[in-house]
Every structure is written in C-alpha cells, then in structure tokens.
Write a protein that holds these residues in place. Structure first.
Motif, PDB file in Angstrom:
ATOM      1  N   VAL A  97      38.606  36.376  43.586  1.00 53.15           N
ATOM      2  CA  VAL A  97      39.250  36.722  42.666  1.00 53.15           C
ATOM      3  C   VAL A  97      40.637  37.202  43.079  1.00 53.15           C
ATOM      4  O   VAL A  97      42.005  36.916  42.127  1.00 53.15           O
ATOM      5  CB  VAL A  97      38.728  37.053  41.185  1.00 53.15           C
ATOM      6  CG1 VAL A  97      38.114  36.037  40.927  1.00 53.15           C
ATOM      7  CG2 VAL A  97      37.902  38.406  41.313  1.00 53.15           C
ATOM      8  N   ILE A  98      40.375  38.539  44.233  1.00 50.74           N
ATOM      9  CA  ILE A  98      41.394  39.328  44.586  1.00 50.74           C
ATOM     10  C   ILE A  98      42.449  38.536  45.801  1.00 50.74           C
ATOM     11  O   ILE A  98      43.467  38.945  46.290  1.00 50.74           O
ATOM     12  CB  ILE A  98      40.602  40.728  45.019  1.00 50.74           C
ATOM     13  CG1 ILE A  98      39.965  40.939  46.159  1.00 50.74           C
ATOM     14  CG2 ILE A  98      40.550  41.095  43.557  1.00 50.74           C
ATOM     15  CD1 ILE A  98      39.431  42.379  46.071  1.00 50.74           C
ATOM     16  N   THR A  99      41.852  37.917  46.795  1.00 49.94           N
ATOM     17  CA  THR A  99      42.424  36.947  47.264  1.00 49.94           C
ATOM     18  C   THR A  99      42.135  35.499  47.742  1.00 49.94           C
ATOM     19  O   THR A  99      41.456  34.999  46.336  1.00 49.94           O
ATOM     20  CB  THR A  99      41.514  37.621  49.083  1.00 49.94           C
ATOM     21  OG1 THR A  99      39.859  36.766  49.648  1.00 49.94           O
ATOM     22  CG2 THR A  99      41.322  38.382  48.892  1.00 49.94           C
ATOM     23  N   ASP A 100      42.804  34.937  48.703  1.00 51.56           N
ATOM     24  CA  ASP A 100      42.296  33.711  49.103  1.00 51.56           C
ATOM     25  C   ASP A 100      41.059  33.271  49.826  1.00 51.56           C
ATOM     26  O   ASP A 100      41.795  33.794  50.889  1.00 51.56           O
ATOM     27  CB  ASP A 100      43.889  32.990  49.381  1.00 51.56           C
ATOM     28  CG  ASP A 100      44.193  30.899  49.723  1.00 51.56           C
ATOM     29  OD1 ASP A 100      42.625  30.813  49.660  1.00 51.56           O
ATOM     30  OD2 ASP A 100      44.951  30.643  49.367  1.00 51.56           O
ATOM     31  N   LYS A 101      40.070  33.443  49.881  1.00 55.48           N
ATOM     32  CA  LYS A 101      39.498  33.093  50.215  1.00 55.48           C
ATOM     33  C   LYS A 101      39.780  31.849  52.293  1.00 55.48           C
ATOM     34  O   LYS A 101      39.017  32.332  53.228  1.00 55.48           O
ATOM     35  CB  LYS A 101      37.858  32.855  50.445  1.00 55.48           C
ATOM     36  CG  LYS A 101      37.775  33.779  49.451  1.00 55.48           C
ATOM     37  CD  LYS A 101      35.819  34.455  48.874  1.00 55.48           C
ATOM     38  CE  LYS A 101      34.789  34.960  50.470  1.00 55.48           C
ATOM     39  NZ  LYS A 101      34.219  34.773  49.364  1.00 55.48           N
ATOM     40  N   SER A 102      40.768  30.314  51.562  1.00 54.20           N
ATOM     41  CA  SER A 102      41.170  29.872  52.481  1.00 54.20           C
ATOM     42  C   SER A 102      41.696  30.606  53.336  1.00 54.20           C
ATOM     43  O   SER A 102      41.900  29.790  55.237  1.00 54.20           O
ATOM     44  CB  SER A 102      40.915  28.427  52.401  1.00 54.20           C
ATOM     45  OG  SER A 102      42.402  28.880  51.434  1.00 54.20           O
ATOM     46  N   TYR A 110      43.684  33.703  55.755  1.00 54.87           N
ATOM     47  CA  TYR A 110      43.340  35.241  56.129  1.00 54.87           C
ATOM     48  C   TYR A 110      43.944  35.876  56.001  1.00 54.87           C
ATOM     49  O   TYR A 110      45.395  35.885  55.941  1.00 54.87           O
ATOM     50  CB  TYR A 110      43.625  35.390  57.701  1.00 54.87           C
ATOM     51  CG  TYR A 110      42.984  36.196  58.793  1.00 54.87           C
ATOM     52  CD1 TYR A 110      42.004  37.377  58.330  1.00 54.87           C
ATOM     53  CD2 TYR A 110      44.746  36.826  59.472  1.00 54.87           C
ATOM     54  CE1 TYR A 110      42.954  38.405  58.734  1.00 54.87           C
ATOM     55  CE2 TYR A 110      44.053  37.783  60.205  1.00 54.87           C
ATOM     56  CZ  TYR A 110      43.434  39.018  60.427  1.00 54.87           C
ATOM     57  OH  TYR A 110      43.175  39.829  60.477  1.00 54.87           O
ATOM     58  N   ARG A 111      43.841  37.128  55.661  1.00 57.50           N
ATOM     59  CA  ARG A 111      44.572  38.592  55.099  1.00 57.50           C
ATOM     60  C   ARG A 111      45.914  38.060  53.860  1.00 57.50           C
ATOM     61  O   ARG A 111      46.962  38.167  53.021  1.00 57.50           O
ATOM     62  CB  ARG A 111      45.405  38.756  55.777  1.00 57.50           C
ATOM     63  CG  ARG A 111      44.717  39.910  56.510  1.00 57.50           C
ATOM     64  CD  ARG A 111      45.907  40.133  57.920  1.00 57.50           C
ATOM     65  NE  ARG A 111      46.453  40.932  57.421  1.00 57.50           N
ATOM     66  CZ  ARG A 111      46.900  42.568  57.129  1.00 57.50           C
ATOM     67  NH1 ARG A 111      46.048  43.255  57.385  1.00 57.50           N
ATOM     68  NH2 ARG A 111      48.289  42.252  56.707  1.00 57.50           N
ATOM     69  N   LYS A 112      45.082  36.648  52.665  1.00 61.57           N
ATOM     70  CA  LYS A 112      45.554  36.548  51.605  1.00 61.57           C
ATOM     71  C   LYS A 112      45.106  36.789  50.279  1.00 61.57           C
ATOM     72  O   LYS A 112      44.334  36.793  49.504  1.00 61.57           O
ATOM     73  CB  LYS A 112      46.400  34.859  51.838  1.00 61.57           C
ATOM     74  CG  LYS A 112      47.225  34.562  50.481  1.00 61.57           C
ATOM     75  CD  LYS A 112      48.344  33.705  50.758  1.00 61.57           C
ATOM     76  CE  LYS A 112      48.799  33.073  50.694  1.00 61.57           C
ATOM     77  NZ  LYS A 112      49.405  33.581  49.089  1.00 61.57           N
ATOM     78  N   PHE A 113      46.157  38.166  49.514  1.00 68.15           N
ATOM     79  CA  PHE A 113      45.779  38.816  48.870  1.00 68.15           C
ATOM     80  C   PHE A 113      46.465  38.074  47.277  1.00 68.15           C
ATOM     81  O   PHE A 113      47.454  37.507  47.395  1.00 68.15           O
ATOM     82  CB  PHE A 113      46.580  40.540  48.422  1.00 68.15           C
ATOM     83  CG  PHE A 113      46.257  41.338  47.320  1.00 68.15           C
ATOM     84  CD1 PHE A 113      45.175  41.423  47.007  1.00 68.15           C
ATOM     85  CD2 PHE A 113      47.581  41.550  46.408  1.00 68.15           C
ATOM     86  CE1 PHE A 113      44.742  42.096  45.143  1.00 68.15           C
ATOM     87  CE2 PHE A 113      47.467  42.375  45.719  1.00 68.15           C
ATOM     88  CZ  PHE A 113      45.925  42.216  45.200  1.00 68.15           C
ATOM     89  N   ASP A 114      45.354  38.219  46.162  1.00 68.03           N
ATOM     90  CA  ASP A 114      46.025  37.732  45.113  1.00 68.03           C
ATOM     91  C   ASP A 114      46.790  38.440  43.930  1.00 68.03           C
ATOM     92  O   ASP A 114      45.098  38.724  43.030  1.00 68.03           O
ATOM     93  CB  ASP A 114      45.252  36.397  44.542  1.00 68.03           C
ATOM     94  CG  ASP A 114      45.690  36.007  43.243  1.00 68.03           C
ATOM     95  OD1 ASP A 114      46.489  35.843  42.917  1.00 68.03           O
ATOM     96  OD2 ASP A 114      44.636  34.319  42.645  1.00 68.03           O
ATOM     97  N   GLU A 115      47.419  39.051  44.583  1.00 72.85           N
ATOM     98  CA  GLU A 115      48.256  40.150  43.129  1.00 72.85           C
ATOM     99  C   GLU A 115      47.993  39.796  41.878  1.00 72.85           C
ATOM    100  O   GLU A 115      47.940  40.658  41.551  1.00 72.85           O
ATOM    101  CB  GLU A 115      49.731  40.167  43.851  1.00 72.85           C
ATOM    102  CG  GLU A 115      50.254  41.486  43.635  1.00 72.85           C
ATOM    103  CD  GLU A 115      52.093  41.760  43.472  1.00 72.85           C
ATOM    104  OE1 GLU A 115      52.216  41.151  44.956  1.00 72.85           O
ATOM    105  OE2 GLU A 115      52.710  42.038  43.000  1.00 72.85           O
ATOM    106  N   GLU A 116      48.240  38.514  41.609  1.00 74.36           N
ATOM    107  CA  GLU A 116      48.909  37.931  39.928  1.00 74.36           C
ATOM    108  C   GLU A 116      47.666  38.361  39.801  1.00 74.36           C
ATOM    109  O   GLU A 116      47.689  38.921  38.164  1.00 74.36           O
ATOM    110  CB  GLU A 116      49.158  36.304  40.309  1.00 74.36           C
ATOM    111  CG  GLU A 116      50.524  36.038  39.064  1.00 74.36           C
ATOM    112  CD  GLU A 116      50.473  34.438  39.066  1.00 74.36           C
ATOM    113  OE1 GLU A 116      51.304  34.535  40.155  1.00 74.36           O
ATOM    114  OE2 GLU A 116      50.344  34.368  37.883  1.00 74.36           O
ATOM    115  N   GLN A 117      46.741  37.769  39.525  1.00 75.55           N
ATOM    116  CA  GLN A 117      44.851  37.596  40.014  1.00 75.55           C
ATOM    117  C   GLN A 117      44.822  38.969  39.450  1.00 75.55           C
ATOM    118  O   GLN A 117      43.724  39.698  38.077  1.00 75.55           O
ATOM    119  CB  GLN A 117      44.242  36.588  40.305  1.00 75.55           C
ATOM    120  CG  GLN A 117      42.885  36.253  39.305  1.00 75.55           C
ATOM    121  CD  GLN A 117      42.373  34.803  39.839  1.00 75.55           C
ATOM    122  OE1 GLN A 117      42.617  34.074  38.345  1.00 75.55           O
ATOM    123  NE2 GLN A 117      41.706  34.716  40.445  1.00 75.55           N
TER     124      GLN A 117
END
Ligand code: IP8
Length: 256
Positions: free
Chosen positions: A10-15, A17-24
């Motif tokens: 829920v806090i990153t895009d698991k697919s 590398y190093r992609k933070f989901d700031e909005e969620q």
C-alpha cells in the motif's frame, strides 16, 4: 493504543524498484489522525526492500561477501522509505520518528532480539511515535538477516500490549484463493488455530519474508498480546478510519 502495519503493497508500487505511493500513504496517515485514536505505525519495505533482497538472496544470510553492497543498498533504501512515511505522518499531525531496527537491535538465526527496548519505550512515553520497519539487521549466527515489519510488530505488541493490531494490505483480507486471479475466491472472515490447516499454502506470495500463511501464523501468536488482530484493505478510502472508529468493516479477523 492501536498498532498498525502499513504493508509494502500500500505504500509502494511493488512492481517498480523504489516507487513510493505518496498519495495513498498520505490518505492513510490522515485517516489515522482524524480517527482521534492513539496509533503506532510499522511499515513494510515494498519495492524499496524486496527487489534487491530477492536478487541477492539476502534472506539466506551471509553466504558470499559479494552480497554486502546489496545489504547496504537495502538498508539505505528502506531508511529513505521510512523518512517518506514519517513525513506523511507528521504532515497529518502525528509526531513520529523513524527507528531502524538494524540500528538498535540484533537478530539471532533470523529472529529479532529486542531486549534493548529503552529508546522505543522512552519515545512513546513522551508522545513520540517510534516508527519501525522491515530492514536488514546484523545476525549473531547468519551474519545478517531480514527483519520483516511483521517481526517488528510482534516486538512492539509484546512491549505495548495494544488494544488492536491491524495489518494493512491491498486486499480485503484472507481469501480461499488469490482474489487477483480467481473470481471465485471467497473472503475468510474468521481465522482460528482450528481452520488454519485448511488454508492453502498456494496463497504464498513472492516476498523474501514469506507468504500469507507465515503472516497468519505470526498474527495468531500476536493474539497473546491483544484482543483483536485483523487484516484490512487500505486501498479502499475510509475503511481504515471506519475500523479505527469501531465500525464494522470488511476484513479478516484472526483469533487464537
Ligand atoms: O516488507 C521486509 O519487510 P516486510 C524487509 O515487512 C526487507 O516483509 C528488507 C526486505
């Protein structure tokens, strides 16, 4: 206090590398703050940890010194992710500080030894939320080990005996099959020691810290320290807030 794990899904895009989901992450932090409840957050590593950890088999411990650059890279990446999470907590008005398990604890054969818990207790005592997370930690017998956010949850549950424990992911709870690929998958609302055996091990996910079965086993053992332990979907706006306020929501409840 309510102990909450923000899963890596829920806090990153698991697919990626190093992609933070700031909005969620921001929305979830606001839901916690506006519930008015006293919360403590742990978070997973998501694509800041699992991608490299898997590539270099870090879950096996030290096998070869060529793994060391990967160890320090993962430690660097998960600390950065933790700063992003703490920033969202602070923006929502929740005073929080990132506490890397790898900087204050040691492991032994894959288990976190958290006998030195004074910092965590002292921070909580003055109203600062210590935020632990999935990390690579020095291990007495394996050189290093992967400490999942779930292990950190167990340590905090033991110390603080929370009223509720919540694991947040991107699915409604535990299903009879993978809900992302099987439309007939049904939500299992209650899991106990009795029906655990019937849960398919095929539900295991491709994380270095193990699949859903291992998670449920960890949750069952955490029931010793709390009244309620649930798996909840954090991608549905408002669901976490409703749960925190004591409303009935779609989730899986784990009972000893
Ligand atoms: O995301 C994993 O923690 P989790 C930690 O809580 C690393 O399973 C470094 C992969």
């Amino acid at each position: 206090m309510i102990l909450i794990k923000l899963g890596g899904s829920v806090i990153t895009d698991k697919s990626e590398y190093r992609k933070f989901d700031e909005e969620q992450t921001s929305r979830l932090c606001k839901e916690m703050a506006s519930s008015g409840k006293n919360v403590m957050v742990v978070h997973g590593a998501g694509s800041f940890g699992h991608v490299i950890a898997k590539k270099y088999s870090l879950q096996k411990g030290l096998e070869d010194f060529s793994q060391i650059p990967a160890v320090v890279q993962v430690q660097y990446d998960v600390r950065e992710l933790s700063q992003y999470v703490v920033k969202e907590l602070m923006k929502a008005g929740l005073p929080a500080v990132s506490v890397p398990p790898g900087s204050c604890f040691v492991m032994d054969n894959g288990r976190l030894i958290a006998d030195n818990d004074e910092t965590i207790k002292a921070l909580a005592h003055i109203g600062i939320m210590p935020v632990l997370f999935g990390d690579v930690v020095a291990d007495r017998s394996k050189g290093f080990g992967i400490c999942s956010g779930d292990q950190a949850m167990e340590v905090l549950a033991k110390i603080f005996k929370p009223d509720k424990i919540v694991f947040i992911s991107d699915v409604d709870g535990l299903f009879t099959a993978d809900p992302k690929s099987d439309k007939d998958a049904k939500l299992i609302e209650d899991v106990t020691n009795e029906n655990l055996g019937s849960i398919s091990s095929e539900l295991a996910v491709a994380d270095v810290t193990g699949g859903i079965r291992g998670k449920i086993e960890e949750m069952l053992s955490m029931c010793n320290y709390t009244d309620e332990c649930v798996l909840l979907n954090g991608t549905v706006p408002g669901r976490l807030q409703a749960f925190l306020k004591g409303e009935q929501v779609t989730c899986t409840r784990v009972r000893a």
